[in-house]
Design an enzyme around this catalytic site. Structure first.
Site, PDB file in Angstrom:
ATOM      1  N   HIS A 159       5.873  -5.588  -5.195  1.00 30.48           N
ATOM      2  CA  HIS A 159       5.474  -5.743  -3.739  1.00 30.48           C
ATOM      3  C   HIS A 159       5.492  -7.109  -3.514  1.00 30.48           C
ATOM      4  O   HIS A 159       4.609  -7.814  -3.908  1.00 30.48           O
ATOM      5  CB  HIS A 159       4.260  -5.075  -3.612  1.00 30.48           C
ATOM      6  CG  HIS A 159       3.837  -4.864  -2.195  1.00 30.48           C
ATOM      7  ND1 HIS A 159       4.071  -3.876  -1.354  1.00 30.48           N
ATOM      8  CD2 HIS A 159       3.015  -5.791  -1.271  1.00 30.48           C
ATOM      9  CE1 HIS A 159       3.784  -4.147  -0.017  1.00 30.48           C
ATOM     10  NE2 HIS A 159       2.912  -5.016  -0.091  1.00 30.48           N
ATOM     11  N   SER A 195       1.209  -6.332  -6.125  1.00 26.23           N
ATOM     12  CA  SER A 195       1.523  -7.391  -5.105  1.00 26.23           C
ATOM     13  C   SER A 195       1.210  -8.535  -5.628  1.00 26.23           C
ATOM     14  O   SER A 195       0.089  -8.800  -6.237  1.00 26.23           O
ATOM     15  CB  SER A 195       0.591  -7.134  -3.864  1.00 26.23           C
ATOM     16  OG  SER A 195       0.387  -8.387  -3.114  1.00 26.23           O
ATOM     17  N   MET A 233      -1.639   0.637   6.326  1.00 25.28           N
ATOM     18  CA  MET A 233      -2.395  -0.325   5.758  1.00 25.28           C
ATOM     19  C   MET A 233      -3.896  -0.091   6.000  1.00 25.28           C
ATOM     20  O   MET A 233      -4.388   0.636   6.682  1.00 25.28           O
ATOM     21  CB  MET A 233      -2.267  -1.752   6.809  1.00 25.28           C
ATOM     22  CG  MET A 233      -0.833  -2.505   6.944  1.00 25.28           C
ATOM     23  SD  MET A 233      -0.183  -3.015   5.298  1.00 25.28           S
ATOM     24  CE  MET A 233      -1.711  -4.248   4.850  1.00 25.28           C
ATOM     25  N   GLY A 243      -3.224  -5.842  -5.471  1.00 26.32           N
ATOM     26  CA  GLY A 243      -3.057  -7.264  -5.651  1.00 26.32           C
ATOM     27  C   GLY A 243      -4.085  -7.850  -6.587  1.00 26.32           C
ATOM     28  O   GLY A 243      -4.074  -8.075  -7.603  1.00 26.32           O
ATOM     29  N   SER A 244      -5.378  -8.145  -5.990  1.00 26.03           N
ATOM     30  CA  SER A 244      -6.182  -8.928  -6.565  1.00 26.03           C
ATOM     31  C   SER A 244      -6.950  -8.222  -7.775  1.00 26.03           C
ATOM     32  O   SER A 244      -7.086  -8.978  -8.692  1.00 26.03           O
ATOM     33  CB  SER A 244      -7.394  -9.345  -5.616  1.00 26.03           C
ATOM     34  OG  SER A 244      -7.842  -8.199  -4.771  1.00 26.03           O
ATOM     35  N   ASP A 292       4.903  -9.914  -0.485  1.00 22.65           N
ATOM     36  CA  ASP A 292       4.484  -9.848   0.907  1.00 22.65           C
ATOM     37  C   ASP A 292       4.683 -11.270   1.459  1.00 22.65           C
ATOM     38  O   ASP A 292       4.372 -12.105   1.232  1.00 22.65           O
ATOM     39  CB  ASP A 292       2.734 -10.117   0.751  1.00 22.65           C
ATOM     40  CG  ASP A 292       2.177  -8.647   0.306  1.00 22.65           C
ATOM     41  OD1 ASP A 292       2.227  -7.576   1.048  1.00 22.65           O
ATOM     42  OD2 ASP A 292       1.252  -8.732  -0.552  1.00 22.65           O
ATOM     43  N   MET A 322       4.921 -13.265   4.841  1.00 23.03           N
ATOM     44  CA  MET A 322       4.117 -13.545   5.951  1.00 23.03           C
ATOM     45  C   MET A 322       4.309 -15.056   6.589  1.00 23.03           C
ATOM     46  O   MET A 322       4.605 -15.878   6.059  1.00 23.03           O
ATOM     47  CB  MET A 322       2.540 -13.831   5.587  1.00 23.03           C
ATOM     48  CG  MET A 322       2.001 -12.673   4.727  1.00 23.03           C
ATOM     49  SD  MET A 322       0.221 -12.922   4.495  1.00 23.03           S
ATOM     50  CE  MET A 322      -0.351 -11.520   3.341  1.00 23.03           C
ATOM     51  N   GLY A 368      -2.719  -9.662   6.086  1.00 27.24           N
ATOM     52  CA  GLY A 368      -2.703 -11.253   6.420  1.00 27.24           C
ATOM     53  C   GLY A 368      -3.342 -11.893   4.805  1.00 27.24           C
ATOM     54  O   GLY A 368      -2.974 -12.835   4.569  1.00 27.24           O
ATOM     55  N   PHE A 369      -4.262 -11.036   4.426  1.00 28.73           N
ATOM     56  CA  PHE A 369      -4.563 -11.829   3.147  1.00 28.73           C
ATOM     57  C   PHE A 369      -5.282 -10.584   1.902  1.00 28.73           C
ATOM     58  O   PHE A 369      -5.383  -9.378   2.230  1.00 28.73           O
ATOM     59  CB  PHE A 369      -6.281 -12.319   3.388  1.00 28.73           C
ATOM     60  CG  PHE A 369      -6.127 -13.417   4.686  1.00 28.73           C
ATOM     61  CD1 PHE A 369      -5.588 -14.586   4.053  1.00 28.73           C
ATOM     62  CD2 PHE A 369      -6.107 -13.160   5.941  1.00 28.73           C
ATOM     63  CE1 PHE A 369      -5.491 -15.833   4.918  1.00 28.73           C
ATOM     64  CE2 PHE A 369      -5.988 -14.243   6.972  1.00 28.73           C
ATOM     65  CZ  PHE A 369      -5.661 -15.384   6.411  1.00 28.73           C
ATOM     66  N   GLY A 370      -5.071 -11.261   0.894  1.00 32.20           N
ATOM     67  CA  GLY A 370      -5.225 -10.212  -0.225  1.00 32.20           C
ATOM     68  C   GLY A 370      -6.791 -10.212  -0.448  1.00 32.20           C
ATOM     69  O   GLY A 370      -7.765 -11.146   0.149  1.00 32.20           O
ATOM     70  N   GLY A 371      -7.387  -9.270  -1.284  1.00 30.35           N
ATOM     71  CA  GLY A 371      -8.951  -9.319  -1.571  1.00 30.35           C
ATOM     72  C   GLY A 371      -9.923  -8.763  -0.722  1.00 30.35           C
ATOM     73  O   GLY A 371     -11.178  -9.267  -0.677  1.00 30.35           O
ATOM     74  N   ASP A 393      -1.752  -0.076   1.101  1.00 32.60           N
ATOM     75  CA  ASP A 393      -1.863  -1.158   0.938  1.00 32.60           C
ATOM     76  C   ASP A 393      -3.011  -2.103   1.349  1.00 32.60           C
ATOM     77  O   ASP A 393      -3.233  -1.936   2.519  1.00 32.60           O
ATOM     78  CB  ASP A 393      -0.639  -2.107   1.347  1.00 32.60           C
ATOM     79  CG  ASP A 393      -0.498  -3.378   1.275  1.00 32.60           C
ATOM     80  OD1 ASP A 393      -1.167  -4.043   0.359  1.00 32.60           O
ATOM     81  OD2 ASP A 393       0.591  -4.047   1.768  1.00 32.60           O
ATOM     82  N   GLY A 394      -3.894  -2.645   0.409  1.00 31.77           N
ATOM     83  CA  GLY A 394      -5.224  -3.101   0.835  1.00 31.77           C
ATOM     84  C   GLY A 394      -6.324  -2.626   0.218  1.00 31.77           C
ATOM     85  O   GLY A 394      -6.699  -1.665   0.459  1.00 31.77           O
ATOM     86  N   GLY A 395      -7.083  -3.517  -0.730  1.00 29.76           N
ATOM     87  CA  GLY A 395      -8.325  -3.152  -1.216  1.00 29.76           C
ATOM     88  C   GLY A 395      -8.150  -2.005  -2.101  1.00 29.76           C
ATOM     89  O   GLY A 395      -9.303  -1.052  -2.514  1.00 29.76           O
ATOM     90  N   MET A 437       5.434  -9.031   6.848  1.00 33.45           N
ATOM     91  CA  MET A 437       4.587  -9.409   7.962  1.00 33.45           C
ATOM     92  C   MET A 437       4.836 -10.498   8.908  1.00 33.45           C
ATOM     93  O   MET A 437       4.561 -11.639   8.821  1.00 33.45           O
ATOM     94  CB  MET A 437       3.232  -9.433   7.359  1.00 33.45           C
ATOM     95  CG  MET A 437       2.666  -8.163   6.607  1.00 33.45           C
ATOM     96  SD  MET A 437       1.333  -8.610   5.718  1.00 33.45           S
ATOM     97  CE  MET A 437       2.126  -8.797   3.971  1.00 33.45           C
ATOM     98  N   HIS A 464       7.366  -6.302   1.916  1.00 32.18           N
ATOM     99  CA  HIS A 464       6.854  -6.019   2.952  1.00 32.18           C
ATOM    100  C   HIS A 464       6.779  -7.257   3.971  1.00 32.18           C
ATOM    101  O   HIS A 464       5.988  -8.166   3.582  1.00 32.18           O
ATOM    102  CB  HIS A 464       4.937  -5.742   2.377  1.00 32.18           C
ATOM    103  CG  HIS A 464       3.892  -5.528   3.577  1.00 32.18           C
ATOM    104  ND1 HIS A 464       2.946  -5.705   3.201  1.00 32.18           N
ATOM    105  CD2 HIS A 464       4.501  -5.224   4.813  1.00 32.18           C
ATOM    106  CE1 HIS A 464       2.199  -5.330   4.297  1.00 32.18           C
ATOM    107  NE2 HIS A 464       3.191  -5.103   5.216  1.00 32.18           N
TER     108      HIS A 464
HETATM  109  C1  DX5 Z   1      -2.197  -7.769   2.583  1.00 29.33           C
HETATM  110  C2  DX5 Z   1      -1.172  -7.578   1.902  1.00 29.33           C
HETATM  111  C3  DX5 Z   1      -1.450  -6.903   0.567  1.00 29.33           C
HETATM  112  C4  DX5 Z   1      -2.301  -7.628  -0.518  1.00 29.33           C
HETATM  113  C5  DX5 Z   1      -3.110  -6.639  -1.009  1.00 29.33           C
HETATM  114  O1  DX5 Z   1      -1.798  -8.243   4.110  1.00 29.33           O
HETATM  115  O2  DX5 Z   1      -0.284  -6.676   2.440  1.00 29.33           O
HETATM  116  O3  DX5 Z   1      -0.203  -6.502  -0.097  1.00 29.33           O
HETATM  117  O4  DX5 Z   1      -1.594  -8.648  -1.222  1.00 29.33           O
HETATM  118  O5  DX5 Z   1      -4.291  -7.288  -1.935  1.00 29.33           O
HETATM  119  P1  DX5 Z   1      -5.325  -6.401  -2.442  1.00 29.33           P
HETATM  120  O6  DX5 Z   1      -4.978  -5.587  -3.156  1.00 29.33           O
HETATM  121  O7  DX5 Z   1      -6.044  -7.741  -2.932  1.00 29.33           O
HETATM  122  O8  DX5 Z   1      -5.906  -5.791  -1.039  1.00 29.33           O
HETATM  123 ZN    ZN Z   2       1.495  -5.799   1.123  1.00 25.28          ZN
END
Ligand code: DX5
Ligand code: ZN
Length: 220
Positions: free
Chosen positions: A31, A7, A135, A196-197, A33, A35, A140-143, A174-176, A66, A64
């Site tokens: 991927h 991502s 999810m 992502g992060s 995102d 938003m 909403g946010f990475g990391g 997706d996420g963490g 959102m 994706h």
């Molecule tokens: C969050 C996004 C994810 C995000 C994942 O809403 O849908 O795709 O970028 O980032 P990490 O891997 O840092 O959780």
């Molecule tokens: Zn995503």
């Protein structure tokens, strides 16, 4: 089969072609995102900007969305070269019609579930789905921190797919996702991973993808 989808949410948006090039050789899909600051409290790309990224990407793009009012707002994405389009169950009035339309336009059709949405909500949609996205953080946010409490949903989805003869339907998380959590998600039954992060905050994004793939493959 294991699929890795970096991502770019935590990548440098001003240097996207370079950022994508860092992971292209070792990744399956990019991927993206999107938003809208309505469905989630964050904004990433307008449709026009998203289209530029999709059309310019060396990797096939997994979008994706959102975004609120997906029944209408997702439609422009059907005219892009994205290979997979994911809409949120919580953002659709008539998910079956939208998923059917996505497929009709030659794209993989996917539905995403926020952590609080029960898996039973989408059982009737299974025949119309090419991918389920569970999810593992609030969108909403990475990391953010991986929510292991969502694993029973991944397990339930895996069971439906295996027992219902939906072997071609991918199960994405997706996420963490990182080097600690990917094994947990794989054991629960996920086969397609967004990261992502952990990827873009590393000095060696491709190496991280390769390590993640090895960890997931060791479980499968
Ligand atoms: C969050 C996004 C994810 C995000 C994942 O809403 O849908 O795709 O970028 O980032 P990490 O891997 O840092 O959780
Ligand atoms: Zn995503």
């Amino acid at each position: 089969m294991i699929r890795l989808c970096p991502s770019i949410l935590n990548a440098n948006f001003d240097e996207l072609p370079n950022e994508i090039a860092k992971v292209a050789r070792v990744s399956d899909l990019l991927h993206l995102d999107v938003m809208d600051n309505k469905f989630v409290p964050n904004f990433t790309f307008s449709f026009e900007r998203a289209r530029e990224i999709i059309e310019g990407s060396q990797l096939p793009v997994d979008v994706h969305l959102m975004i609120a009012n997906a029944d209408k707002e997702a439609l422009p994405y059907l005219d892009t070269s994205a290979v997979s389009i994911t809409v949120h169950f919580e953002a659709c009035e008539d998910p079956l019609s939208l998923l059917t339309e996505i497929r009709k336009r030659g794209k993989r059709a996917a539905i995403a579930l926020k952590p609080g949405t029960g898996i039973d909500e989408i059982k009737d949609l299974l025949p119309a789905l090419d991918m389920i996205l569970v999810m593992t953080v609030e969108p909403g946010f990475g990391g953010q921190k991986f929510m292991s409490e969502v694993m029973p949903k991944v397990k339930a989805a895996r069971k439906w797919l295996d027992e219902g003869g939906f072997g071609d339907t991918w199960l994405q998380v997706d996420g963490g996702i990182n080097l600690e959590t990917i094994s947990t998600a794989t054991k629960a039954g996920a086969d397609t991973f967004v990261a992502g992060s952990v990827v873009f905050n590393s000095p060696d994004p491709a190496g991280v993808i390769e390590n993640l793939r090895q960890l997931a493959a060791a479980v499968k």
